[in-house]
Design an enzyme around this catalytic site. Structure first.
Site, PDB file in Angstrom:
ATOM      1  N   LYS A 194       0.822  -1.216   0.000  1.00 55.34           N
ATOM      2  CA  LYS A 194       0.000   0.000   0.000  1.00 55.34           C
ATOM      3  C   LYS A 194       0.858   1.268   0.000  1.00 55.34           C
ATOM      4  O   LYS A 194       2.064   1.205   0.151  1.00 55.34           O
ATOM      5  CB  LYS A 194      -0.945  -0.009   1.217  1.00 55.34           C
ATOM      6  CG  LYS A 194      -1.973  -1.149   1.146  1.00 55.34           C
ATOM      7  CD  LYS A 194      -2.871  -1.053  -0.066  1.00 55.34           C
ATOM      8  CE  LYS A 194      -3.952  -2.109  -0.130  1.00 55.34           C
ATOM      9  NZ  LYS A 194      -3.486  -3.460  -0.426  1.00 55.34           N
TER      10      LYS A 194
HETATM   11  C1  LIG Z   1      -9.593  -3.073  -1.843  1.00 55.00           C
HETATM   12  C2  LIG Z   1      -8.939  -3.816  -0.727  1.00 55.00           C
HETATM   13  N1  LIG Z   1      -9.688  -4.179   0.334  1.00 55.00           N
HETATM   14  C3  LIG Z   1      -9.176  -4.826   1.382  1.00 55.00           C
HETATM   15  C4  LIG Z   1      -7.832  -5.160   1.419  1.00 55.00           C
HETATM   16  C5  LIG Z   1      -7.346  -5.938   2.582  1.00 55.00           C
HETATM   17  O1  LIG Z   1      -6.420  -5.281   3.365  1.00 55.00           O
HETATM   18  P1  LIG Z   1      -5.388  -6.140   4.232  1.00 55.00           P
HETATM   19  O2  LIG Z   1      -4.405  -6.760   3.292  1.00 55.00           O
HETATM   20  O3  LIG Z   1      -4.763  -5.094   5.125  1.00 55.00           O
HETATM   21  O4  LIG Z   1      -6.158  -7.149   4.984  1.00 55.00           O
HETATM   22  C6  LIG Z   1      -6.996  -4.796   0.344  1.00 55.00           C
HETATM   23  C7  LIG Z   1      -5.559  -5.068   0.268  1.00 55.00           C
HETATM   24  O5  LIG Z   1      -4.883  -5.849   0.737  1.00 55.00           O
HETATM   25  C8  LIG Z   1      -7.573  -4.129  -0.766  1.00 55.00           C
HETATM   26  O6  LIG Z   1      -6.829  -3.810  -1.830  1.00 55.00           O
END
Ligand SMILES: Cc1ncc(COP(=O)(O)O)c(C=O)c1O
EC number: 2.6.1.-
Length: 386
Positions: A194
């Site tokens: 990110k």
């Molecule tokens: C659109 C979206 N939603 C949710 C997530 C989930 O986040 P995490 O990886 O921190 O669980 C991500 C990326 O990983 C994402 O790109």
């Protein structure tokens, strides 16, 4: 003798500023090596200040944050949640964890996010049938907000809670508001790819401090305040480590610089590649500013004589990582039992789209190398056609 392979260029690697190291050592030396502590508290305060909201809860992942956001809005078995189809799996997974079913809504061309016209039509259709979705879960994909000037009033009109998956869009704006601050609550991810990262992590923001308290409680195994361990409901172990919160604070301090760097990448690619036949870039919707988390281009194979797969493979041969856009959730085998609303916009984006290396530490030389590799793919195709 083989030529030495060129230095690898990744899609979106972490970019530390230096400040994170000192904060991490402070957390380590203080022995707050736990899913709570002063850096967790400070991160929550600093996120609130940064995006202008009342409350923030630091959690283990963005996915965990989405799960608790849905649960605390009563989403459960038998429910439907209207959800953007052009997204990463985590968005839909969180709905499934609750036992509910996503209804996948197609994108519009202006933002590539949930089409407000389709949302309105589906909310009306459901209301006429005496039904209502348990929630609307929008996604701010690739660094750009969905159209909340339209989506927020719609959710209010149909008395449906709006939850915003801004995992990819911390730092973006919609009008004068920050990504993630619309609706009942918003979620950011601090996953390794990110715009800022703590290796893993999620932050939920809301203007409702009571909701934040409730989410904090559920994320801490729903422990009641008692000297022994007392529980009246099922909780989760979803809080963020104090060590990772320290890293996240260092990253948050340089968010503006990271946004500027990603936007500069986008401008550089656009200048270098826009003249190629059949090439276009993700639009920036007029209502806000995108972070350009990933630079997304579209390649129309009919005009270009080459498709996104061939371009991606040419880049890979030159040690450059690129990726197709998200494969829409309504096309995923695992969600074939779910309803979908809309046409083929997201499917076409998936079939023609490519995410170029977009890290905020990319040098001009690396950006030139990527652009040249894309042009190589076009010339190769030209030679084949000739
Ligand atoms: C659109 C979206 N939603 C949710 C997530 C989930 O986040 P995490 O990886 O921190 O669980 C991500 C990326 O990983 C994402 O790109």
């Amino acid at each position: 003798m083989n030529a030495p392979s060129p230095e690898r260029i990744l899609l979106s690697p972490p970019h530390m500023s230096g400040g994170e190291r000192e904060l991490l050592l402070d957390a380590f030396d203080s022995n707050w090596i736990a899913p709570l502590g002063p850096h967790v508290d400070a991160l929550e305060r600093e996120v609130c200040e940064r995006v202008g909201t009342e409350a923030a809860v630091a959690l283990a992942t963005g996915t965990a944050a989405l799960h608790l956001a849905l649960l605390t809005h009563g989403v459960g078995p038998g429910d439907e949640v209207l959800c953007s189809t052009l997204t990463f799996a985590a968005t839909a997974n969180a709905i499934r964890y609750c036992g509910a079913k996503p209804v996948f809504v197609d994108s519009d061309l202006a933002s590539w996010n949930m089409d407000p016209d389709l949302l309105e039509a589906e909310l009306k259709r459901m209301a006429a049938a005496g039904a209502r979705p348990a929630a609307v879960l929008t996604v701010d994909a690739f660094g750009q907000c969905a159209d909340y000037e339209r989506i927020e009033p719609l959710c209010e009109r149909f008395a449906t809670p709006l939850i915003v998956d801004a995992a990819e869009s911390l730092g973006a704006t919609c009008g004068d508001r920050h990504a993630g601050t619309q609706g009942r609550c918003g979620v950011y991810s601090l996953n390794g790819n990110k715009i800022i990262t703590a290796s893993g992590g999620g932050v939920l923001v809301t203007s409702d401090p009571g909701l934040a308290e409730r989410i904090r409680h559920l994320a801490t195994q729903a422990k009641l305040p008692a000297p022994h361990y007392e529980h009246e409901e099922i909780g989760f172990n979803y809080r963020m480590s104090n060590l990772l919160a320290a890293v996240a604070r260092g990253q948050l301090a340089v968010l503006d610089e990271r946004v500027a760097a990603r936007r500069a990448n986008f401008d550089s690619y656009r200048r270098a590649l826009s003249d190629l036949p059949g090439v276009s870039f993700m639009p920036e919707a007029p209502y806000g500013a995108s972070t350009r988390w990933l630079t997304c281009m579209q390649i129309d194979p009919a005009a270009a004589g080459v498709d996104q797969t061939a371009v991606r493979e040419t880049l890979a041969r030159q040690s450059i990582e690129s990726r197709p856009l998200w494969k829409p959730m309504h096309l995923q085998p695992v969600h074939q039992d779910c309803r979908r609303v809309g046409g083929r916009v997201s499917q076409t984006l998936f079939e023609t789209g490519l995410c170029l290396p977009s890290g905020s530490a990319l040098t001009d030389r690396q950006l030139d190398r990527v652009a040249k590799a894309v042009r190589d793919a076009f010339s190769l195709a030209g030679h084949r056609a000739a």
